[in-house]
Design an enzyme around this catalytic site. Structure first.
Site, PDB file in Angstrom:
ATOM      1  CE1 TYR A 201      -4.428  -1.102   0.263  1.00  0.00           C
ATOM      2  CE2 TYR A 201      -3.346  -2.893   1.448  1.00  0.00           C
ATOM      3  CZ  TYR A 201      -4.451  -2.386   0.789  1.00  0.00           C
ATOM      4  OH  TYR A 201      -5.578  -3.158   0.648  1.00  0.00           O
ATOM      5  CE  LYS A 202       2.666   1.778   4.701  1.00  0.00           C
ATOM      6  NZ  LYS A 202       1.877   0.528   4.810  1.00  0.00           N
ATOM      7  CB  VAL A 203       5.273   5.960  -2.035  1.00  0.00           C
ATOM      8  CG1 VAL A 203       5.742   6.620  -3.324  1.00  0.00           C
ATOM      9  CG2 VAL A 203       4.355   6.903  -1.262  1.00  0.00           C
TER      10      VAL A 203
END
Length: 430
Positions: A201-203
């Site tokens: 879910y992170k960049v």
């Protein structure tokens, strides 16, 4: 006419993909991962060339990116937080201040380190309120964890000033803000330690994974020992000599490191596109009187994958959200998503109930803890009010100028309708 009332929606095309990170997968990720398989070395501390491992290369990249002396690759963002806390000497008897709006892992990491989390209010940045932080300090406070939520930089000048005055350790939770900055300084590299997550879910992602950066050799050495109960047996020289102690197995695999390394080379380009898209939308709605944009302490350092604005109250926010979705722009009211959002303290059940893995010897009732922290679901009313009035729209690096214009048009259309309705209701009451 609004789409919900039978009109034509502003947008009928699908919205953005759910993930930022995996949309960037290309031949580079494949090449880096296949390179590990070809070497037939997926464990970092095996054979010769340990200092040239993929994990070591990832650490070197983040030392450079965050302007830090030391970096430690681990298997998750939560592991990074726990390792940093233990590395800083935090443990039984200590209190650590955390914001009421962050993923539950921030508070869980404090508990895993055997310390007690103290929950404080956020402000209209949706990050920790520095005044609330200062008010919550007790003789047992050892550290604070400011969280750069949804890519928004915390007010680090104020937080650092308070922490330095009170001699507290600052551990930045940068899980949601990889690639961000504050007044020209990279997020994660401002406090005593910075923690990153590479979860999907992170960049950027390595599937799972995390990393700790610091300028403190003692913190790094202790975090290294804690992240690997046998690290001193692998022939790796610690950053400074310390006595060994029992640790965990938070090691990052070479496959994770390779994927994280490939992805991390793309951060700046991804963030630049996110900022460009968000700026277009913000410029198109900044003059609307009926909404108030989230305050961003440093707009130039914002990672910019989330657009947040506030309505006057929760009822209007829910109505606005529903009308906006009907116009083809997916969004959510942050405090009313239809599920128990683990980013909001009221849903941290085992924290609020002071429940450990066993009922005996929890961080709250251990002999070392002399404090008396209390929790209840109404303890941060401003946080709940702000989240209840906030509407969030996901920004993606693939947004075109036309996509951004659709967002602007839809927000303005709904805002105009609600302003007209409010005017009509006011006229009836005269």
């Amino acid at each position: 006419m609004l789409a919900k009332h039978g009109g034509v929606p502003v947008r009928t095309k699908p919205w953005v993909p759910p993930f930022i990170s995996t949309e960037e997968f290309d031949e580079q990720e494949k090449s880096f991962v296949l390179g590990v398989l070809e070497k037939k070395r997926v464990f970092r501390f095996y054979g010769e060339g340990i200092q040239d491992s993929e994990a070591a290369k990832l650490e070197a990249l983040y030392r450079q990116r965050t302007r830090s002396d030391y970096a430690l690759a681990v298997n998750a963002g939560t592991s990074a937080l726990v390792s940093a806390l233990v590395g800083a000497g935090i443990g039984p008897g200590d209190e650590v201040i955390v914001p009421g709006y962050t993923y539950i892992a921030t508070a869980a990491a404090v508990l895993i380190a055997r310390a007690v989390p103290v929950i404080v209010e956020i402000d209209d940045t949706l990050t920790m309120d520095p005044a609330a932080f200062e008010t919550a300090i007790t003789p047992y406070t050892k550290a604070v964890i400011p969280v750069h939520m949804r890519g928004t930089p915390c007010q680090m000048d104020e937080i650092m000033a308070i922490a330095r005055k009170r001699r507290l350790i600052v551990i930045e939770d940068t899980a949601q803000a990889n690639g961000g900055s504050y007044k020209g300084r990279p997020l994660g590299g401002i406090g005593d330690a910075g923690c990153f997550s590479f979860q999907q879910y992170k960049v950027i992602t390595s599937g799972e994974g995390g990393l700790v950066v610091t300028n403190d050799p003692g913190l790094h050495a202790r975090a290294s020992v804690y992240h690997d109960c046998a690290v001193l047996f692998w022939g790796v020289e610690p950053s400074t000599r310390i006595e060994s102690f029992a640790g965990e197995n938070y090691r990052m695999s070479e496959i994770q490191a390779a994927l994280g390394l490939a992805q991390s080379g793309k951060i700046d380009g991804v963030v630049a596109r996110l900022r460009s898209a968000k700026k277009r939308i913000v410029n198109g709605i900044a003059d609307l009187p009926g909404i108030r944009l989230q305050r961003v302490p440093d707009a130039e350092g914002d990672v910019s994958y989330s657009l947040v604005f506030f309505l006057p109250d929760g009822e209007r926010a829910r109505a606005f959200s529903e009308l906006l979705a009907a116009e083809g722009i997916p969004n959510g009211t942050i405090h009313n998503n239809g599920f128990a959002d683990r980013h909001i303290y009221v849903n941290w059940d085992y924290v609020l109930d002071k429940r450990g893995a066993t009922p005996n010897d929890t961080p709250w009732n251990c002999a070392s803890y002399k404090g008396s922290v209390q929790y209840d679901r109404d303890m941060c009313p401003r946080t709940l009010d702000l989240l209840g009035r906030a509407i969030s729209i996901s920004i993606h690096q693939t947004l075109t100028e036309e996509d951004c214009q659709d967002v602007v048009e839809a927000i303005r259309k709904v805002a105009a309708h609600m302003a007209q309705s409010d005017a009509g209701a006011a006229a009836q009451h005269q």
